[in-house]
Design an enzyme around this catalytic site. Structure first.
Site, PDB file in Angstrom:
ATOM      1  N   GLU A   1      -5.412  -4.868  10.295  1.00  0.00           N
ATOM      2  CA  GLU A   1      -4.353  -3.894  10.546  1.00  0.00           C
ATOM      3  C   GLU A   1      -4.617  -3.152  11.854  1.00  0.00           C
ATOM      4  O   GLU A   1      -5.375  -2.163  11.871  1.00  0.00           O
ATOM      5  CB  GLU A   1      -4.297  -2.869   9.406  1.00  0.00           C
ATOM      6  CG  GLU A   1      -4.023  -3.471   8.049  1.00  0.00           C
ATOM      7  CD  GLU A   1      -3.422  -2.443   7.096  1.00  0.00           C
ATOM      8  OE1 GLU A   1      -2.325  -2.697   6.605  1.00  0.00           O
ATOM      9  OE2 GLU A   1      -4.035  -1.382   6.878  1.00  0.00           O
TER      10      GLU A   1
ATOM     11  N   HIS B   1      -9.465   1.507   4.613  1.00  0.00           N
ATOM     12  CA  HIS B   1      -8.214   1.590   5.374  1.00  0.00           C
ATOM     13  C   HIS B   1      -8.433   2.498   6.590  1.00  0.00           C
ATOM     14  O   HIS B   1      -9.203   3.464   6.516  1.00  0.00           O
ATOM     15  CB  HIS B   1      -7.101   2.141   4.473  1.00  0.00           C
ATOM     16  CG  HIS B   1      -5.753   2.015   5.103  1.00  0.00           C
ATOM     17  ND1 HIS B   1      -5.299   2.892   6.054  1.00  0.00           N
ATOM     18  CD2 HIS B   1      -4.788   1.082   4.947  1.00  0.00           C
ATOM     19  CE1 HIS B   1      -4.086   2.517   6.447  1.00  0.00           C
ATOM     20  NE2 HIS B   1      -3.750   1.416   5.793  1.00  0.00           N
TER      21      HIS B   1
ATOM     22  N   ASN C   1       0.884  -1.162   0.000  1.00  0.00           N
ATOM     23  CA  ASN C   1       0.000   0.000   0.000  1.00  0.00           C
ATOM     24  C   ASN C   1       0.922   1.213   0.000  1.00  0.00           C
ATOM     25  O   ASN C   1       1.546   1.513   1.012  1.00  0.00           O
ATOM     26  CB  ASN C   1      -0.897  -0.021   1.244  1.00  0.00           C
ATOM     27  CG  ASN C   1      -1.713   1.257   1.383  1.00  0.00           C
ATOM     28  OD1 ASN C   1      -1.743   2.090   0.482  1.00  0.00           O
ATOM     29  ND2 ASN C   1      -2.369   1.425   2.524  1.00  0.00           N
ATOM     30  N   TRP C   2       1.005   1.855  -1.135  1.00  0.00           N
ATOM     31  CA  TRP C   2       1.943   2.985  -1.263  1.00  0.00           C
ATOM     32  C   TRP C   2       1.455   4.229  -0.535  1.00  0.00           C
ATOM     33  O   TRP C   2       2.195   5.179  -0.355  1.00  0.00           O
ATOM     34  CB  TRP C   2       2.159   3.315  -2.742  1.00  0.00           C
ATOM     35  CG  TRP C   2       2.960   2.316  -3.503  1.00  0.00           C
ATOM     36  CD1 TRP C   2       3.339   1.052  -3.104  1.00  0.00           C
ATOM     37  CD2 TRP C   2       3.523   2.498  -4.821  1.00  0.00           C
ATOM     38  NE1 TRP C   2       4.080   0.439  -4.082  1.00  0.00           N
ATOM     39  CE2 TRP C   2       4.208   1.302  -5.151  1.00  0.00           C
ATOM     40  CE3 TRP C   2       3.497   3.528  -5.750  1.00  0.00           C
ATOM     41  CZ2 TRP C   2       4.874   1.131  -6.371  1.00  0.00           C
ATOM     42  CZ3 TRP C   2       4.154   3.359  -6.961  1.00  0.00           C
ATOM     43  CH2 TRP C   2       4.843   2.177  -7.265  1.00  0.00           C
ATOM     44  N   LYS C   3       0.176   4.264  -0.166  1.00  0.00           N
ATOM     45  CA  LYS C   3      -0.421   5.443   0.471  1.00  0.00           C
ATOM     46  C   LYS C   3      -0.188   6.678  -0.422  1.00  0.00           C
ATOM     47  O   LYS C   3      -0.208   6.551  -1.639  1.00  0.00           O
ATOM     48  CB  LYS C   3       0.128   5.620   1.886  1.00  0.00           C
ATOM     49  CG  LYS C   3       0.008   4.301   2.689  1.00  0.00           C
ATOM     50  CD  LYS C   3       0.207   4.433   4.149  1.00  0.00           C
ATOM     51  CE  LYS C   3      -0.021   3.086   4.828  1.00  0.00           C
ATOM     52  NZ  LYS C   3       0.087   3.153   6.267  1.00  0.00           N
TER      53      LYS C   3
ATOM     54  N   SER D   1       3.456  -2.332  10.138  1.00  0.00           N
ATOM     55  CA  SER D   1       4.907  -2.432  10.350  1.00  0.00           C
ATOM     56  C   SER D   1       5.508  -3.778   9.930  1.00  0.00           C
ATOM     57  O   SER D   1       6.461  -4.241  10.557  1.00  0.00           O
ATOM     58  CB  SER D   1       5.260  -2.112  11.807  1.00  0.00           C
ATOM     59  OG  SER D   1       4.881  -0.786  12.118  1.00  0.00           O
TER      60      SER D   1
ATOM     61  N   GLU E   1      -6.722   4.787   7.748  1.00  0.00           N
ATOM     62  CA  GLU E   1      -6.434   6.198   7.477  1.00  0.00           C
ATOM     63  C   GLU E   1      -7.621   6.865   6.782  1.00  0.00           C
ATOM     64  O   GLU E   1      -7.914   8.034   7.017  1.00  0.00           O
ATOM     65  CB  GLU E   1      -5.149   6.317   6.630  1.00  0.00           C
ATOM     66  CG  GLU E   1      -3.925   6.001   7.486  1.00  0.00           C
ATOM     67  CD  GLU E   1      -2.760   5.385   6.741  1.00  0.00           C
ATOM     68  OE1 GLU E   1      -2.726   5.434   5.502  1.00  0.00           O
ATOM     69  OE2 GLU E   1      -1.871   4.842   7.421  1.00  0.00           O
TER      70      GLU E   1
ATOM     71  N   GLY F   1       2.920  -1.258   4.187  1.00  0.00           N
ATOM     72  CA  GLY F   1       3.020   0.170   3.886  1.00  0.00           C
ATOM     73  C   GLY F   1       4.459   0.557   3.569  1.00  0.00           C
ATOM     74  O   GLY F   1       4.965   0.296   2.476  1.00  0.00           O
ATOM     75  N   GLY F   2       5.119   1.134   4.541  1.00  0.00           N
ATOM     76  CA  GLY F   2       6.468   1.684   4.345  1.00  0.00           C
ATOM     77  C   GLY F   2       7.435   0.759   3.615  1.00  0.00           C
ATOM     78  O   GLY F   2       8.143   1.185   2.697  1.00  0.00           O
TER      79      GLY F   2
ATOM     80  N   GLY G   1       2.668   2.112  10.770  1.00  0.00           N
ATOM     81  CA  GLY G   1       3.653   3.188  10.650  1.00  0.00           C
ATOM     82  C   GLY G   1       4.386   3.507  11.943  1.00  0.00           C
ATOM     83  O   GLY G   1       5.025   4.548  12.060  1.00  0.00           O
TER      84      GLY G   1
HETATM   85  P1  13P Z   1       3.103   0.210   7.577  1.00  0.00           P
HETATM   86  O1  13P Z   1       3.582  -1.091   6.981  1.00  0.00           O
HETATM   87  O2  13P Z   1       3.893   1.400   7.084  1.00  0.00           O
HETATM   88  O3  13P Z   1       3.007   0.134   9.074  1.00  0.00           O
HETATM   89  O4  13P Z   1       1.627   0.463   7.033  1.00  0.00           O
HETATM   90  C1  13P Z   1       0.699  -0.564   7.126  1.00  0.00           C
HETATM   91  C2  13P Z   1      -0.502  -0.195   6.363  1.00  0.00           C
HETATM   92  O5  13P Z   1      -1.249   0.684   6.753  1.00  0.00           O
HETATM   93  C3  13P Z   1      -0.769  -0.894   5.111  1.00  0.00           C
HETATM   94  O6  13P Z   1      -2.027  -0.629   4.639  1.00  0.00           O
END
Ligand code: 13P
Length: 249
Positions: free
Chosen positions: A167, A95, A10-12, A213, A97, A234-235, A173
């Site tokens: 999640e 998500h 997930n590149w956000k 994470s 967020e 994510g990251g 994050g």
């Molecule tokens: P991180 O892997 O950066 O913690 O993000 C997880 C996430 O929200 C994937 O959708």
């Protein structure tokens, strides 16, 4: 039942279109793995260039969101048929967020899930508790409620094709990954909830990811758990490390 693993990035809100092309080209050779479904969920503006760059590889391009109407006066939104026309197969729905910053609710998540299936898009449906909820001991109740509402009026046939991403918000994050036991406990509860709503067959087929994470070092233990069928990353999906996560074995 053996389920095929699905590992999605997930590149956000990261990467311009030209950066997206560069990243797909960098990761393409690193994420080769015939035993795993590999998905890059990218910002809407990156979908078409990323799709071009991924051609001929094992990477599927997914979206990070979509609206639940077909078309019309919804400034700034992306419709399911726009995604389908661009060649998208997967779309992240709900998500944390989006729930937290953009007021998405269990009800809008349900509408989007129904709409995604209408267009043969595979939703990656997100759920997860806050740190307060975990500390209050209501995690499983909260997750069950999110799942039950997300799947309202979804047929068994479609539900079996869905992907759920567990999640925990406190792990996103933060570098604070859930232990594999914590992640397994919730993913197992989600599978039981799906069995309650549908039956054993749907529960056995649906794929449940862990996200929060995930790194090259935590992936092997998490992905070895019985009810965890991959990850939403994510990251670490923006780096060469994603290749190690995809090839976690
Ligand atoms: P991180 O892997 O950066 O913690 O993000 C997880 C996430 O929200 C994937 O959708």
């Amino acid at each position: 039942m053996s389920r095929r693993m699905i590992i999605a990035g997930n590149w956000k809100m990261n990467k311009t279109p030209s950066e997206a092309v560069a990243l797909v080209n960098e990761l393409k050779p690193l994420v080769k793995n015939d035993e795993v479904d590999v998905v890059f969920c990218v910002p809407a503006i990156d979908i078409i260039p990323a799709m071009e760059a991924a051609k001929g590889s094992n990477i599927s391009i997914g979206a990070e969101n979509m609206y639940f109407e077909e078309s019309g006066a919804y400034t700034g939104e992306i419709s399911p048929n726009m995604l389908v026309d661009a060649g998208v197969k997967y779309v992240i729905i709900g998500h944390s967020e989006r729930r937290g910053y953009f007021a998405e609710t269990d009800e809008t998540v349900n509408k989007k899930v129904l709409k995604a299936f209408e267009h043969d898009l595979t939703p990656i449906i997100c759920c997860g508790e806050s740190l307060t909820q975990r500390e209050q001991g209501v995690t499983l109740d909260f997750i069950r409620q999110q799942i039950k509402i997300a799947f309202l009026n979804v047929s068994a046939e479609n539900a079996a094709k869905a992907v759920i991403a567990y999640e925990p918000i406190w792990a996103i994050g933060t570098g604070k990954v859930a232990t594999s036991e914590q992640a397994q406990e919730v993913c197992h509860a989600i599978r039981c909830c799906i069995e309650d709503i549908y039956d054993k067959e749907v529960a056995g087929a649906i794929r449940i990811q862990y996200g929060g994470s995930v790194s090259a070092s935590s992936a092997p233990e998490l992905f070895a758990m019985e009810d965890i069928d991959g990850g939403l990353v994510g990251g670490a999906s923006l780096k060469a490390d994603f290749g190690k996560i995809v090839n976690y074995k």
